[in-house]
Design an enzyme around this catalytic site. Structure first.
Site, PDB file in Angstrom:
ATOM      1  CG  PHE A  12      -1.557   1.227   1.621  1.00  0.00           C
ATOM      2  CD1 PHE A  12      -2.169   2.070   0.687  1.00  0.00           C
ATOM      3  CD2 PHE A  12      -1.558   1.621   2.968  1.00  0.00           C
ATOM      4  CE1 PHE A  12      -2.765   3.275   1.089  1.00  0.00           C
ATOM      5  CE2 PHE A  12      -2.145   2.812   3.370  1.00  0.00           C
ATOM      6  CZ  PHE A  12      -2.740   3.643   2.429  1.00  0.00           C
ATOM      7  CB  THR A 125       4.041   1.957  13.014  1.00  0.00           C
ATOM      8  OG1 THR A 125       2.772   2.174  13.629  1.00  0.00           O
ATOM      9  CG2 THR A 125       4.699   0.787  13.740  1.00  0.00           C
ATOM     10  CG  ASP A 126       0.949   5.748  15.520  1.00  0.00           C
ATOM     11  OD1 ASP A 126       0.853   4.589  15.031  1.00  0.00           O
ATOM     12  OD2 ASP A 126      -0.031   6.509  15.626  1.00  0.00           O
ATOM     13  CD  GLU A 127      -0.422   0.046  15.095  1.00  0.00           C
ATOM     14  OE1 GLU A 127      -0.525  -1.041  15.672  1.00  0.00           O
ATOM     15  OE2 GLU A 127      -1.006   0.315  14.031  1.00  0.00           O
ATOM     16  CE1 TYR A 150       3.311  -3.642  11.744  1.00  0.00           C
ATOM     17  CE2 TYR A 150       1.927  -2.299  13.180  1.00  0.00           C
ATOM     18  CZ  TYR A 150       2.752  -2.419  12.074  1.00  0.00           C
ATOM     19  OH  TYR A 150       3.035  -1.313  11.302  1.00  0.00           O
ATOM     20  CE  LYS A 154       7.318  -1.234  11.221  1.00  0.00           C
ATOM     21  NZ  LYS A 154       7.865  -1.317   9.833  1.00  0.00           N
ATOM     22  N   PRO A 205     -17.729  -4.920  10.642  1.00  0.00           N
ATOM     23  CG  PRO A 205     -15.893  -6.399  10.519  1.00  0.00           C
ATOM     24  CD  PRO A 205     -16.747  -5.498   9.677  1.00  0.00           C
ATOM     25  CG  ASP A 272     -11.985  -4.656  21.862  1.00  0.00           C
ATOM     26  OD1 ASP A 272     -11.551  -4.346  20.720  1.00  0.00           O
ATOM     27  OD2 ASP A 272     -11.900  -3.901  22.848  1.00  0.00           O
ATOM     28  N   GLY A 275      -5.965  -7.183  23.566  1.00  0.00           N
ATOM     29  CA  GLY A 275      -4.884  -6.208  23.800  1.00  0.00           C
ATOM     30  C   GLY A 275      -5.039  -4.909  23.016  1.00  0.00           C
TER      31      GLY A 275
HETATM   32  P1  NAD Z   1       1.470  -3.597   3.327  1.00  0.00           P
HETATM   33  O1  NAD Z   1       1.196  -4.806   4.149  1.00  0.00           O
HETATM   34  O2  NAD Z   1       0.399  -3.043   2.441  1.00  0.00           O
HETATM   35  O3  NAD Z   1       2.736  -3.866   2.392  1.00  0.00           O
HETATM   36  C1  NAD Z   1       3.876  -4.553   2.839  1.00  0.00           C
HETATM   37  C2  NAD Z   1       4.716  -4.905   1.616  1.00  0.00           C
HETATM   38  O4  NAD Z   1       5.924  -5.560   2.074  1.00  0.00           O
HETATM   39  C3  NAD Z   1       4.017  -5.887   0.660  1.00  0.00           C
HETATM   40  O5  NAD Z   1       4.205  -5.476  -0.681  1.00  0.00           O
HETATM   41  C4  NAD Z   1       4.741  -7.213   0.912  1.00  0.00           C
HETATM   42  O6  NAD Z   1       4.777  -8.054  -0.231  1.00  0.00           O
HETATM   43  C5  NAD Z   1       6.138  -6.723   1.298  1.00  0.00           C
HETATM   44  N1  NAD Z   1       6.860  -7.700   2.121  1.00  0.00           N
HETATM   45  C6  NAD Z   1       6.397  -8.371   3.217  1.00  0.00           C
HETATM   46  N2  NAD Z   1       7.344  -9.210   3.680  1.00  0.00           N
HETATM   47  C7  NAD Z   1       8.423  -9.049   2.877  1.00  0.00           C
HETATM   48  C8  NAD Z   1       9.721  -9.619   2.851  1.00  0.00           C
HETATM   49  N3  NAD Z   1      10.098 -10.560   3.749  1.00  0.00           N
HETATM   50  N4  NAD Z   1      10.600  -9.228   1.893  1.00  0.00           N
HETATM   51  C9  NAD Z   1      10.224  -8.301   0.964  1.00  0.00           C
HETATM   52  N5  NAD Z   1       9.006  -7.740   0.928  1.00  0.00           N
HETATM   53  C10 NAD Z   1       8.124  -8.104   1.880  1.00  0.00           C
HETATM   54  O7  NAD Z   1       1.986  -2.506   4.372  1.00  0.00           O
HETATM   55  P2  NAD Z   1       1.786  -0.916   4.353  1.00  0.00           P
HETATM   56  O8  NAD Z   1       0.527  -0.580   5.038  1.00  0.00           O
HETATM   57  O9  NAD Z   1       2.075  -0.412   2.995  1.00  0.00           O
HETATM   58  O10 NAD Z   1       2.977  -0.505   5.333  1.00  0.00           O
HETATM   59  C11 NAD Z   1       4.296  -0.247   4.822  1.00  0.00           C
HETATM   60  C12 NAD Z   1       5.224   0.091   5.984  1.00  0.00           C
HETATM   61  O11 NAD Z   1       4.721   1.245   6.670  1.00  0.00           O
HETATM   62  C13 NAD Z   1       5.316  -1.006   7.037  1.00  0.00           C
HETATM   63  O12 NAD Z   1       6.659  -1.086   7.471  1.00  0.00           O
HETATM   64  C14 NAD Z   1       4.420  -0.548   8.164  1.00  0.00           C
HETATM   65  O13 NAD Z   1       4.862  -1.024   9.406  1.00  0.00           O
HETATM   66  C15 NAD Z   1       4.579   0.958   8.054  1.00  0.00           C
HETATM   67  N6  NAD Z   1       3.429   1.762   8.516  1.00  0.00           N
HETATM   68  C16 NAD Z   1       2.167   1.502   8.075  1.00  0.00           C
HETATM   69  C17 NAD Z   1       1.107   2.300   8.485  1.00  0.00           C
HETATM   70  C18 NAD Z   1      -0.294   2.062   7.989  1.00  0.00           C
HETATM   71  O14 NAD Z   1      -1.220   2.747   8.458  1.00  0.00           O
HETATM   72  N7  NAD Z   1      -0.526   1.162   7.041  1.00  0.00           N
HETATM   73  C19 NAD Z   1       1.339   3.353   9.380  1.00  0.00           C
HETATM   74  C20 NAD Z   1       2.656   3.601   9.813  1.00  0.00           C
HETATM   75  C21 NAD Z   1       3.683   2.805   9.368  1.00  0.00           C
HETATM   76  P1  TYD Z   2      -6.467  -1.281  11.534  1.00  0.00           P
HETATM   77  O1  TYD Z   2      -6.925  -0.695  10.238  1.00  0.00           O
HETATM   78  O2  TYD Z   2      -6.261  -2.756  11.625  1.00  0.00           O
HETATM   79  O3  TYD Z   2      -5.162  -0.482  11.994  1.00  0.00           O
HETATM   80  P2  TYD Z   2      -4.342  -0.541  13.400  1.00  0.00           P
HETATM   81  O4  TYD Z   2      -4.764  -1.706  14.195  1.00  0.00           O
HETATM   82  O5  TYD Z   2      -2.935  -0.682  12.891  1.00  0.00           O
HETATM   83  O6  TYD Z   2      -4.610   0.780  14.080  1.00  0.00           O
HETATM   84  O7  TYD Z   2      -7.514  -0.884  12.637  1.00  0.00           O
HETATM   85  C1  TYD Z   2      -7.804   0.478  12.917  1.00  0.00           C
HETATM   86  C2  TYD Z   2      -8.781   0.499  14.057  1.00  0.00           C
HETATM   87  O8  TYD Z   2     -10.014  -0.071  13.618  1.00  0.00           O
HETATM   88  C3  TYD Z   2      -8.329  -0.333  15.251  1.00  0.00           C
HETATM   89  O9  TYD Z   2      -8.737   0.330  16.447  1.00  0.00           O
HETATM   90  C4  TYD Z   2      -9.093  -1.641  15.100  1.00  0.00           C
HETATM   91  C5  TYD Z   2     -10.387  -1.205  14.422  1.00  0.00           C
HETATM   92  N1  TYD Z   2     -11.003  -2.187  13.516  1.00  0.00           N
HETATM   93  C6  TYD Z   2     -12.358  -2.519  13.669  1.00  0.00           C
HETATM   94  O10 TYD Z   2     -13.055  -2.017  14.571  1.00  0.00           O
HETATM   95  N2  TYD Z   2     -12.887  -3.417  12.796  1.00  0.00           N
HETATM   96  C7  TYD Z   2     -12.154  -4.016  11.808  1.00  0.00           C
HETATM   97  O11 TYD Z   2     -12.700  -4.856  11.043  1.00  0.00           O
HETATM   98  C8  TYD Z   2     -10.779  -3.650  11.664  1.00  0.00           C
HETATM   99  C9  TYD Z   2      -9.933  -4.265  10.575  1.00  0.00           C
HETATM  100  C10 TYD Z   2     -10.254  -2.725  12.535  1.00  0.00           C
END
Ligand code: NAD
Ligand code: TYD
Length: 336
Positions: A12, A125-127, A150, A154, A205, A272, A275
């Site tokens: 993404f 990530t902020d997580e 997760y 990280k 959900p 829920d 955690g």
């Molecule tokens: P995503 O799951 O959509 O994409 C992850 C990508 O990494 C995929 O294309 C997957 O094929 C690739 N990948 C997984 N394992 C691999 C490996 N062993 N070798 C090579 N490629 C591999 O994730 P995203 O939401 O695009 O997140 C990207 C980064 O940003 C992550 O590091 C995530 O922790 C961080 N991040 C995400 C968010 C969010 O809201 N999605 C927020 C803050 C930080």
């Molecule tokens: P998510 O998109 O999984 O991101 P993160 O857990 O990394 O913050 O979830 C965002 C919020 O939405 C989180 O509080 C969990 C909640 N959530 C639901 O309530 N229902 C769902 O089906 C999903 C996927 C998430």
């Protein structure tokens, strides 16, 4: 001319970042290095497939051989997006999270040292900060307190990056961003899952009481932040990015229902998440001050545009929901 190894560029945020960098800077080449796990999808980048400054390599960041062979193509910088990224999956099985997020980062850091990269960027990530009470914000100084497998994986990766920077002088920065939304997000995360379900009149959900708060940022604002950290960040520093847009999940759900013209009877309250972190909120003043970055996309405009994107890309959605995109890669690349 920089040649940037973008790991996870088929996911993404990575795919949005590859497009952003190639279209905004004519002097950059990008090697997209991605294992194509369930979350990786080259359909996210069909418009760039023949771009002269773009190369795709299928490889795994935990494989030293894969990473070294990619680095030998003149890589000057590494930006690591590759990760297992979904909290619910990490609760079901933490193995792939430790493997990719921790061990994969270690392999990349060793390669970054060996090939003398100019800058290594760890996209975190902020997580990693854990959960907030009803007030306060995460700053770069907030102690790490990850709560899910997760976020623990990280945080482990972040600590390795800091150790390599400190011990070996590796030029490295870490970015920590809040929850992203936007085009090409895999429909397991709340916003794309709910949009795509609602477009099919299917229920959504909501976990627990739906009062957990997330700070939403448009993916392009995150991409601009990662670029700014890469170009202007100081080695050893952490930069937080957030959208200054806090919202409880139930309010978000009701907003999506309203924008899509669907009834609240489609809400299902389900068990829920174990955690479950209650609240995330980012103080991004340091990035604003030191990188000249600030979030540009309003949540209202960004969410409307994201809904329109999912409406216009029904084929992309259905190939994921039916699994057809996996069958294509199996044919193209063998067993995944
Ligand atoms: P995503 O799951 O959509 O994409 C992850 C990508 O990494 C995929 O294309 C997957 O094929 C690739 N990948 C997984 N394992 C691999 C490996 N062993 N070798 C090579 N490629 C591999 O994730 P995203 O939401 O695009 O997140 C990207 C980064 O940003 C992550 O590091 C995530 O922790 C961080 N991040 C995400 C968010 C969010 O809201 N999605 C927020 C803050 C930080
Ligand atoms: P998510 O998109 O999984 O991101 P993160 O857990 O990394 O913050 O979830 C965002 C919020 O939405 C989180 O509080 C969990 C909640 N959530 C639901 O309530 N229902 C769902 O089906 C999903 C996927 C998430």
């Amino acid at each position: 001319m920089p040649t940037v190894l973008v790991t996870g560029g088929a996911g993404f945020i990575g795919s949005n970042f590859v497009r952003h960098l190639l279209t905004s800077d004519p002097a950059v080449s990008v090697i997209n290095f991605d294992a194509l796990t369930y979350a990786g999808n080259l359909a996210n980048l069909t418009d760039l497939a023949t771009h002269p400054r773009y190369t795709f390599i299928k490889g795994d960041i935990t494989s030293r051989a894969d990473v070294r062979s990619a680095m030998q193509r003149g890589v000057t910088d590494v930006i690591n997006f590759a990760a297992e990224s979904h909290v619910d999956r990490s609760i079901m099985d933490s193995g792939p999270f430790v493997r990719t997020n921790v061990l994969g980062t270690q392999v990349l850091l060793d390669a970054a040292r060996e090939f003398n990269v100019k800058t290594y960027v760890q996209v975190s990530t902020d997580e990693v900060f854990g959960s907030l009470g009803p007030t306060g914000y995460f700053t770069e100084e907030t102690p790490l307190h990850p709560n899910s497998p997760y976020s623990a994986s990280k945080a482990g990766a972040d600590l390795l990056v800091q150790a390599y920077q400190h011990t070996f002088g590796l030029p490295a920065v870490i970015t920590r961003c809040s929850n992203n939304y936007g085009p090409y997000q895999f429909p397991e995360k709340i916003i794309p899952l709910f949009i795509t379900n609602l477009l099919n009149n299917e229920p959504v959900p909501v976990y627990g009481d739906g009062q957990q708060v997330r700070d939403w940022i448009h993916v392009l604002d995150h991409c601009r932040g990662v670029e700014a950290a890469w170009r202007k960040g100081k080695s050893g520093e952490v930069y937080n990015f957030g959208g200054r847009c806090e919202m409880p999940n139930l309010a978000l759900t009701k907003l999506l229902l309203r924008l899509l013209g669907k009834p609240e009877s489609l809400i299902r309250y389900v068990a829920d998440r174990p955690g479950h972190d209650r609240r995330y909120a980012i103080d991004c003043a340091k990035a604003e001050r030191e990188l000249g970055w600030s979030p540009q996309v309003s949540f209202d405009a960004g969410l409307r545009e994201t809904i329109a994107w999912y409406q216009a890309n029904a084929e992309w959605v259905s190939s994921i929901k039916t699994g057809a995109y996996r069958a294509y890669y199996q044919k193209q690349y063998g067993k995944l």
